[in-house]
Scaffold this active site. Structure first.
Site, short mmCIF file in Angstrom:
data_model
loop_
_atom_site.label_atom_id
_atom_site.label_comp_id
_atom_site.label_asym_id
_atom_site.label_seq_id
_atom_site.Cartn_x
_atom_site.Cartn_y
_atom_site.Cartn_z
N GLU A 143 0.84 -1.21 0.00
CA GLU A 143 0.00 0.00 0.00
C GLU A 143 0.87 1.26 0.00
O GLU A 143 2.07 1.20 0.27
CB GLU A 143 -0.93 0.01 1.22
CG GLU A 143 -0.19 0.07 2.55
CD GLU A 143 -1.04 0.66 3.68
OE1 GLU A 143 -1.54 1.80 3.52
OE2 GLU A 143 -1.17 0.01 4.73
N LYS B 26 -2.91 -1.57 15.71
CA LYS B 26 -2.40 -0.77 16.83
C LYS B 26 -3.45 -0.62 17.91
O LYS B 26 -4.64 -0.60 17.63
CB LYS B 26 -2.11 0.63 16.32
CG LYS B 26 -0.85 0.75 15.54
CD LYS B 26 -0.36 2.19 15.61
CE LYS B 26 0.94 2.32 14.87
NZ LYS B 26 0.73 2.24 13.43
N1 PSU Z 1 -2.14 1.62 10.67
C1 PSU Z 1 -0.81 1.80 10.72
N2 PSU Z 1 -0.19 2.49 9.73
C2 PSU Z 1 -0.89 3.01 8.68
C3 PSU Z 1 -2.31 2.79 8.62
C4 PSU Z 1 -2.89 2.09 9.64
O1 PSU Z 1 -0.18 1.35 11.66
O2 PSU Z 1 -0.29 3.65 7.80
C5 PSU Z 1 -3.08 3.31 7.45
C6 PSU Z 1 -3.44 2.15 6.51
O3 PSU Z 1 -3.36 2.62 5.18
C7 PSU Z 1 -4.87 1.84 6.87
C8 PSU Z 1 -5.38 3.22 7.18
O4 PSU Z 1 -5.60 1.22 5.84
O5 PSU Z 1 -4.32 3.84 7.89
C9 PSU Z 1 -6.66 3.20 7.99
O6 PSU Z 1 -7.19 4.49 8.04
P1 PSU Z 1 -8.67 4.70 8.61
O7 PSU Z 1 -8.57 4.37 10.05
O8 PSU Z 1 -8.94 6.16 8.36
O9 PSU Z 1 -9.55 3.80 7.82
#
Ligand code: PSU
Ligand code: MN
Length: 303
Positions: A25, A159
Site C-alpha cells: 500500500e 495498533k
Molecule cells: N495503521 C498503521 N499504519 C498506517 C495505517 C494504519 O499502523 O499507515 C493506514 C493504513 O493505510 C490503513 C489506514 O488502511 O491507515 C486506515 O485508516 P482509517 O482508520 O482512516 O480507515
C-alpha cells in the site's frame, strides 16, 4: 476497465511469466511515516520481497490511473509531496476522475490488488474499530473491505490506538479469518501480544497458502488476515507504548481530530512522542511481514 490500470514493467513481466506477486500500500508511505524514512522503507521492503522470490507491486493512484507497481520517481512523489490524498474506497473514483495523486489504504489497495488479480498484500497494520466508537461510529473501511474482497493481508495485527476486541468482533461478523503466524494471540503492532486469543494459527507459509487455496477453490468471498508479530528484538514495551498511545488519543480528542485524519494524526504523534522509537519498530515489522508475505505468495504459486 483496462484503461484505468497501469502495470509497471516489472509487474507486467511477472504477470506474463506467472511469477508470484505481492501488493504493497501507499498510505503507509504518504501518511504513515515521515520523509525520508518512508521512501527508504518502501524501497527496502520491495527489495526484501524480490529477495524472497516474489515481485513487489506498490499501488497508488496517479494521473487518473491505478498504478500497479511504482517507478522510483513515483515512490518519491508519494513519499515527499504535501497534497497526496488518502484514498479509501469512498474516495477512489473521485481521485481517479480528478487525476490527483492518491495514496491507497488497506481498503483501496485490496480493491486494486483484486482488480489486478494479485492475491497477497503486505502492510504494517490494518485499520479497525476506533476507541470511542459508541459516540463517533468510526470504523475503518478496511474491515468492510476485508469482508468482501478476496485478498490476503499480511500485517502485524492492529495498533492499540484502536479498540482491538471490537475490531476482532467486527472481523468475525464479516467472516474474516484472522490467522496468527506462530502465535495464538493477536499481535498489537508494536507489541507481540494483546491478550486477545485467536481461533487459528499456522506454523509455516505453506499451511497459510493451503488455506488461501481452499478459499479460492470454493469461491468464498472476502479477505484473510495473517497476523505476524513484530520480531522480539524490535518489540516495544507494552507499558511504554500504551502510555504514549493514551496521550496521543487524548490530544486527538482535545483537538477534535476525527474521520480520515484520525489515524495519520495518531501515527504522527506516536512517532513524535517516542522520539522515533515507534518508527524503528514500525519499519522492522513491515520488513518482517514482507518476508512472510513473499514466502506465502511463492508457496501459493507452486500449488
Ligand atoms: N495503521 C498503521 N499504519 C498506517 C495505517 C494504519 O499502523 O499507515 C493506514 C493504513 O493505510 C490503513 C489506514 O488502511 O491507515 C486506515 O485508516 P482509517 O482508520 O482512516 O480507515
Ligand atoms: Mn475512520
Amino acid at each position: 476497465m483496462k484503461q484505468y490500470i497501469d502495470f509497471s514493467k516489472e509487474v507486467k513481466q511477472a504477470k506474463a511469466e506467472n511469477k508470484p506477486i505481492v501488493a504493497l500500500e501507499s498510505t503507509i508511505i504518504s501518511h504513515g511515516m515521515p520523509y525520508p524514512q518512508n521512501v527508504e522503507m518502501a524501497t527496502k521492503v520491495e527489495n526484501i520481497i524480490r529477495k524472497n522470490g516474489a515481485i513487489p507491486a506498490t499501488i497508488a493512484l496517479i494521473d487518473g490511473k491505478i498504478k500497479i507497481g511504482l517507478e522510483k520517481e513515483e515512490l518519491e512523489l508519494l513519499a515527499n509531496s504535501d497534497n497526496v490524498a488518502k484514498v479509501s474506497r469512498r474516495d477512489f473514483t473521485e481521485v481517479l476522475a480528478t487525476k490527483r495523486v492518491g495514496a491507497t489504504t488497506v481498503a483501496s489497495t485490496m480493491m486494486c490488488a483484486d482488480l489486478a488479480a494479485i492475491q497477497f498484500f503486505v502492510t504494517g497494520g490494518i485499520g479497525g474499530v476506533h476507541r470511542g466508537v459508541e459516540s463517533t461510529m468510526d470504523i475503518s473501511a478496511d474491515l468492510e473491505e476485508l469482508g468482501k474482497t478476496n485478498v490476503t493481508v499480511i500485517c502485524a495485527g492492529a495498533k492499540s490506538i484502536l479498540d482491538l476486541p471490537k475490531t476482532m468482533e467486527y472481523l468475525e461478523t464479516q467472516g474474516v479469518p484472522v490467522i496468527g503466524y506462530k502465535t495464538d494471540e493477536l499481535p498489537a503492532f508494536f507489541t507481540r501480544e494483546s491478550g486477545i486469543k485467536l481461533n487459528s494459527s499456522s506454523e509455516n507459509p505453506e499451511d497459510i497458502a493451503r488455506i488461501c487455496k481452499v478459499k479460492n477453490d470454493l469461491d468464498i468471498e472476502g479477505g484473510v488476515v495473517i497476523a505476524n508479530p513484530v520480531p522480539k528484538e524490535d518489540e516495544l514495551s507494552k507499558s511504554y507504548i500504551d502510555s504514549i498511545i493514551e496521550e496521543a488519543v487524548k490530544e486527538a480528542e482535545a483537538l477534535g481530530i476525527s474521520g480520515k485524519d484520525s489515524t495519520p494524526f495518531l501515527l504522527g504523534k506516536i512517532v513524535e512522542k517516542s522520539d522515533g522509537k515507534s518508527l524503528h519498530t514500525n519499519i522492522k515489522l513491515v520488513e518482517n511481514n514482507a518476508i512472510l508475505g513473499a514466502k506465502i505468495a511463492v508457496a501459493f504459486n507452486q500449488m
